[in-house]
Structure formats: C-alpha cells, structure tokens
Write a protein that holds these residues in place. Structure first.
Motif, PDB file in Angstrom:
ATOM      1  N   ALA A 456       1.104  -1.270  -0.066  1.00  0.00           N
ATOM      2  CA  ALA A 456       0.265  -0.045  -0.156  1.00  0.00           C
ATOM      3  C   ALA A 456       0.804   1.207  -0.138  1.00  0.00           C
ATOM      4  CB  ALA A 456      -0.835   0.079   1.271  1.00  0.00           C
ATOM      5  N   ALA A 457       0.488   2.277  -0.932  1.00  0.00           N
ATOM      6  CA  ALA A 457       1.040   3.610  -0.968  1.00  0.00           C
ATOM      7  C   ALA A 457       0.159   4.512  -0.227  1.00  0.00           C
ATOM      8  CB  ALA A 457       1.692   3.881  -2.411  1.00  0.00           C
ATOM      9  N   VAL A 458       0.432   5.043   0.474  1.00  0.00           N
ATOM     10  CA  VAL A 458      -0.507   6.182   1.359  1.00  0.00           C
ATOM     11  C   VAL A 458      -0.263   7.470   1.565  1.00  0.00           C
ATOM     12  CG1 VAL A 458      -1.553   4.158   2.699  1.00  0.00           C
ATOM     13  CG2 VAL A 458       0.222   5.683   3.600  1.00  0.00           C
ATOM     14  N   CYS A 498       3.843   8.377   1.391  1.00  0.00           N
ATOM     15  CA  CYS A 498       4.650   9.398   0.372  1.00  0.00           C
ATOM     16  C   CYS A 498       3.753  10.826   0.240  1.00  0.00           C
ATOM     17  CB  CYS A 498       4.527   8.818  -0.938  1.00  0.00           C
ATOM     18  SG  CYS A 498       3.222   7.924  -1.706  1.00  0.00           S
ATOM     19  N   ASP A 499       4.253  11.713  -0.481  1.00  0.00           N
ATOM     20  CA  ASP A 499       3.482  13.021  -0.790  1.00  0.00           C
ATOM     21  C   ASP A 499       2.368  12.882  -1.441  1.00  0.00           C
ATOM     22  OD1 ASP A 499       5.359  13.835   1.430  1.00  0.00           O
ATOM     23  OD2 ASP A 499       6.804  14.606   0.145  1.00  0.00           O
ATOM     24  N   SER A 500       2.732  12.416  -2.768  1.00  0.00           N
ATOM     25  CA  SER A 500       1.469  12.081  -3.520  1.00  0.00           C
ATOM     26  C   SER A 500       1.928  10.657  -4.363  1.00  0.00           C
ATOM     27  CB  SER A 500       1.923  13.209  -4.543  1.00  0.00           C
ATOM     28  OG  SER A 500       3.312  12.990  -5.211  1.00  0.00           O
ATOM     29  N   LEU A 501       0.753  10.506  -4.998  1.00  0.00           N
ATOM     30  CA  LEU A 501       0.821   8.971  -5.738  1.00  0.00           C
ATOM     31  C   LEU A 501       1.242   9.473  -7.204  1.00  0.00           C
ATOM     32  CD1 LEU A 501      -2.678   7.606  -4.289  1.00  0.00           C
ATOM     33  CD2 LEU A 501      -0.050   6.875  -3.683  1.00  0.00           C
ATOM     34  N   PRO A 502       1.877   8.326  -7.810  1.00  0.00           N
ATOM     35  CA  PRO A 502       1.950   8.556  -9.321  1.00  0.00           C
ATOM     36  C   PRO A 502       0.701   8.673 -10.005  1.00  0.00           C
ATOM     37  CG  PRO A 502       3.006   6.400  -8.601  1.00  0.00           C
ATOM     38  CD  PRO A 502       2.380   7.155  -7.213  1.00  0.00           C
ATOM     39  N   ARG A 503       0.335   9.469 -10.531  1.00  0.00           N
ATOM     40  CA  ARG A 503      -0.625   9.396 -11.644  1.00  0.00           C
ATOM     41  C   ARG A 503      -0.446   9.863 -12.851  1.00  0.00           C
ATOM     42  NH1 ARG A 503      -5.307   9.415  -8.227  1.00  0.00           N
ATOM     43  NH2 ARG A 503      -4.930   9.710  -6.122  1.00  0.00           N
TER      44      ARG A 503
END
Ligand code: MCA
Ligand code: AMP
Length: 525
Positions: A456-458, A498-503
């Motif tokens: 999980a990446a949060v 993390c600060d942001s998810l890869p989108r």
C-alpha cells in the motif's frame, strides 16, 4: 444413527445426486476429522436431520440462503448436503473473515440462518447479532435423529440455485457467484473424468472451505467418487507431512505457496528424513497445483526432489476448472494445458474478436455447463461478465505448442496472494477509513513465497502531517489497525508513505509505476 436412516436413507426423487451416490457406499468411510470417522451412510443420515431442522415442517426452502460456518469435517458436509436436500442455497463463510466483512456478506444474501458448531467463532456470533440472523447450532449429537414427523424432502430440480461463493475482483465489494446444482455437478464430473478419481482415492483437505478449490476440486470430487477425505481446519506442515510418510493419501491438491513451503521444509531436512518424506510424495498417484501461477522453478525443483511432475491447472470461481495439463502425458512447467471435458475456451483480442494460432495472446473466455449462473443481486455485473454467451475471465493467455500459457491479468486491481484473490479496491476502501490517510493505492508486488504480496502507498492528510499526527502510519501500526476490518490475508505487508501518488494526465494512479517503486525498494533493502 439407525433411527434416522428411515427418513434419511431415501435418495428422494430429485434430491442432490451426491446423496444417491453416497447411499451406494453407505458402509465405507467418507470423512475422517478431528472428532472421528463418518461413513457415507452417517453423512446421508445426518444431512437428513439437518434438512428436517432447516425445513421445520415447511415443504421446501425454495432457494432461501443458508450460511455455513462450520470447520472442515463430517459436520460441514452434513450441513451442506442437508441444506441442499431442504431446497436451500449454501453460502459458506470464510473462517478468517472479520465482523465487518461478514456483516456485508450477510446483508447481501440475507440468509435465514447460519449453521454453526457448538462453539462458533466470536466474529460469526457478533455479525449474526448485528444482522439479526439466527444461529442454528449443529453437533453430531444434535443431528443424530430426524424428527418423527418430518415431511418428505422437496424435489430439487438441478437447474435450481445451490451455492453462492464470494469472490473479490474489480469492484470495491466482493461479488456473490451463484452456482446451480447442475453447474456444480458438471464441474465435478469433468474433474473426476479428467483426473481419474476412484473410490480408492484418499485426499487431505486443508484449504479454506469458502472457495471452489477446496469445495469442488477436493471435497466434492472425493465424495462423489466414493473416496476418503481427511479434513483439517488449516494447513499444518508437520501433520500433513507425517501422514504423507504414513502413505495415508493417493491424491494431493494445493496452491503454489504450499509447494514452496514444502520445498523449503524438505531442503532443511537431513538425508534420512528427506528420503523418507520425498518417497512418501513419490508414491502419490496425483499431485495438483492451482489457484495461482506455479513458477516453473517450483515445478522443476519439486520434480527433482520427489519425481512428481505437478499437474498444473487453471480455473476461476465463476467457471470452475477450465484448463488442465494431462493426467497421462507430459506436464509442461509454466503451461496449464488444454480445456477440461465439457469446457469450451477461446482467446479474444481487445475488440472481443476471437484470435487463433500459436503465439497470439488474447483474453480467455469460457463457455459450458460448469460456468456460474449469475452474480447474486447484481444484474448489471452479471450482464457485463458475458460476451456473446462467453464468460470473460480477465486473464490473458497464449497458445504455445498445443497448450495454453497464462500471461497475466488484464486488471492490476486484482492481486493473487497465496492463492487468494484479493481486490486492491476493497483494501483501498478500508484504508481510506483511516483518519490520517488522504489517498492510497494498493498493488500486488511479486514475491517468491506468496506469488504476490499486498503493498500500500498512502498519502497522509495535510492537516495530520502539519500536526505531526502521522506516527500511526508505520506498517506495524497500520496492520494492527486493519485487523478488525480486513481478513489477515488482505492486510498490506508493505507500506510506502509518500507525498503524492504517481498519476497519469487523467488523474488515474499509475499502478505499474508503484509496483516498480516497491520492487526497487525491496531489492535495495
Ligand atoms: C495467510 N496469511 C496470508 C495468506 N494466508 N497472507 C497473505 N496471503 C495469504 N494467502 C497470513 C496469516 O493470516 C498470517 O498473518 C500470516 O500470513 C502467516 O500465516 P501462516 O500461518 O504462515 O499462513 P497459513 O495460515 O499457513 O496460510 C497459508 C496458506 C493459505 C495455507 C497458503 O493462504 C491458503 O490456504 N491459501 C489457499 C487459498 C485458496 O484455497 N484459494 C483458492 C481460491 P498474521 O501474521 O497477520 O497473523 S481460488 C479458487 O478456488 C479457484 C477456482 C482456483 O483456481 O483454485
Ligand atoms: P478466484 O476467482 O479466486 O477463483 O481466482 C481465479 C484466478 O486465479 C484466475 O482468474 C487466475 O488469475 C488465477 N489462477 C488460477 N489458476 C491459475 C494458474 N494455474 N496460473 C495462473 N493463474 C491462475
């Protein structure tokens, strides 16, 4: 048990076919479990008592759902058969589901009752209380007799619904897969023929009893053939290997994770113990692997140790077993063989047009009598699942030298861990309930033992980060928080804060990038 044989011994017209078959072998041992032995006649008689209790004087359950939360063993079989004889639809519950998971499922299928053993799991009792579903306590004593005034059992047409199994997929809620009596029979007949089951077979059952693998491939095929089922509540390596050495079995079915564990165990033994155990496995007539891809390295390692060429097959909850390596003939590592008897398979391209020929990849579509009838209470999903009468599996395969090879899944939202199919979306929905998590994305990361593990990446909420409230986002603390919400096998094993998810430019999370990030961070650690 004699007193119940009067009403219990009649394989009534239109009753489930497995009852009539069981009566042909009434004195043979059918099940061995922690409490002892059950003959086929005992199971038939006990199932009659269960049916009578479920009917409570009514003529037919008319496809009312009956949830089943009884551990593997004779009582479980009697409860399942009893529900069928009464005209009900069995809904097996997972033995590791949390209260909230059970609640959602019970709300979906509205069972009239949950069949439980004398001491049910606390989670089942609590979910039943919250949903207002009564418990029907069963033990061997309680089903030793059929009430004298029990009416005859109903005639159950094979086209009626028999079972609902829940499967996770590309939606944030599990879907109930509905089987009819005839689709279950078709699955069993196909496997009994292909894998040459006979009444001389003996098999251990240690996989979870809310999935096709254990219910159909192991339990029902064995009992259909008149064999002997040794039932365990879970996979215990020591117990199973002792029995393999004692030549208790002829057939063995497991998921790749279990073969991986067995290899590690065998390789840790001294020469004498190693020789003893590998000889036990060598003497089995058939060893099957399925529910997830069997790495060619595991196939080859196992063959080198035991001389057994594992029979890998491919299936899915909605279809039962679809493709199988040959029973007689070479089994190719990495390949899953050809369609099983009665099953039709084709590959289609992205536009849905059939593709044919060696080396041309396409999505697997399946047709035939083994395929499920519908998703429970979900007309739209049922319609979308089929394409010109063919079920769309979402798995991609290619034909190579006359056998199919599975290349992977179309959706990255489906994760296979230790043979369980998990929905990334379900896990994400649970994580988003965490007070500090603003965004998250869940992926499956390749793993030697489990096939894939949940990662999980949060992204923490900005206000929580500013207030220094993100300490709760360590893997250990988050796993603890998940325990009351998710079954243990759904709980993430890797965490990235993390600060942001890869989108991508559309705002969609790029899951392949996330998998790369996790894989690289694992390689570096
Ligand atoms: C257990 N854990 C898992 C899994 N199983 N975590 C991720 N993935 C899993 N599959 C958790 C435990 O809850 C525990 O968590 C920790 O891992 C260590 O548990 P352990 O005792 O080592 O595991 P286990 O209880 O021995 O289970 C391993 C298992 C089990 C026997 C391989 O996963 C299993 O029975 N898998 C088979 C599933 C199956 O039958 N699928 C068929 C569906 P903690 O440390 O937090 O307590 S597919 C199907 O039916 C289709 C039709 C088909 O093709 O077959
Ligand atoms: P489930 O719906 O839980 O029954 O899981 C079915 C899925 O397991 C299939 O759609 C495949 O993705 C996977 N699966 C089952 N058997 C195999 C296999 N032998 N090789 C690769 N994937 C498999």
């Amino acid at each position: 048990m004699e007193s119940c044989m009067r009403s219990g011994d009649v394989a009534q017209d239109g009753g489930p076919a497995i009852i009539a078959r069981a009566l042909e072998r009434r004195d043979a041992t059918a099940v061995v479990d922690r409490e002892g032995q059950w003959r086929y006649g005992d199971l038939v008689a006990a199932s009659a008592a269960v049916a009578a209790r479920l009917l409570g004087g009514a003529a037919d359950l008319n496809e009312a759902r009956v949830a089943l939360a009884i551990p593997a063993g004779g009582l479980h079989v009697a409860a399942q058969w009893g529900c069928w004889r009464a005209g009900g639809v069995v809904v097996p519950l997972s033995a590791s589901a949390t209260v909230s998971e059970l609640e959602r499922l019970l709300e979906d299928v509205s069972p009239i009752v949950i069949m439980v053993p004398g001491t049910p799991r606390a989670e089942v009792t609590e979910a039943a209380r919250l949903c207002g579903v009564p418990l029907l306590y069963l033990d061997r004593e309680a089903i030793a007799t059929v009430p004298e005034d029990s009416p005859p059992f109903p005639r159950v047409d094979p086209s009626r619904r028999a079972m609902v199994l829940f499967t996770s997929g590309t939606t944030s809620r599990p879907k109930g897969v509905v089987f009819t009596h005839q689709s279950l029979t078709a699955q069993v007949e196909s496997l009994v023929e292909a894998w040459c089951w006979t009444a001389d077979d003996r098999i251990p059952l240690f996989l979870p009893l809310h999935h096709v693998h254990a219910i159909v491939n192991v339990m029902t095929c064995c009992l259909w053939a008149g064999g002997l089922l040794e039932a365990f509540e879970r996979f215990d390596l020591t117990t199973i290997t002792e029995r393999v050495i004692a030549r208790r079995y002829t057939v063995f079915m497991a998921v790749p994770t279990i073969y991986h564990r067995l290899i590690e165990h065998i390789e840790s033994l001294g020469d004498a113990a190693k020789g003893c155990l590998t000889a036990g496995f060598r003497d089995l007539r058939l060893m099957v692997s399925g529910s997830a891809a069997l790495p060619a390295s595991v196939h080859e390692h196992w063959a080198g140790l035991t001389g057994q060429s594992l029979l890998e097959r491919y299936g899915m909850t909605e279809t039962g077993m679809v493709l199988s390596n040959p029973y007689d003939g070479p089994r190719r590592p990495g390949a899953v063989g050809v369609p099983l008897p009665g099953v039709e398979v084709r590959l289609v391209d992205d536009a849905g047009a059939p593709v044919q020929g060696e080396g041309i990849a396409g999505e697997i579509e399946v047709r035939g009598p083994t395929v499920f009838r519908e998703y429970w209470n979900d007309h739209d999903a049922s319609g979308a699942a089929f394409h010109d009468g063919w079920f769309r599996t979402g798995d991609v395969a290619v034909m190579e030298s006359g056998a199919y090879r599975i290349l992977g899944r179309k959706s990255m939202d489906i994760i296979k861990s230790g043979g369980y199919k998990l929905s990334a979306l379900e896990i994400e929905a649970a994580l988003l309930e965490h007070p500090v998590i603003a965004e998250c994305a869940v992926v499956g990361v390749p793993d030697e033992a489990w096939g894939e593990v949940v990662a999980a990446a949060v992204v923490p909420r900005v206000d929580a980060t500013a207030a220094g409230d993100t300490d709760g986002l360590s893997l250990e603390v988050l796993r603890d928080w998940c325990r009351s919400r998710l079954s243990p096998y759904r709980i993430p094993r890797r965490l990235l804060v993390c600060d942001s998810l890869p989108r991508n430019p559309m705002g969609k999370v790029v899951k392949p990038t996330l998998v790369d990030i996790f894989t690289r961070s694992l390689a570096a650690s």
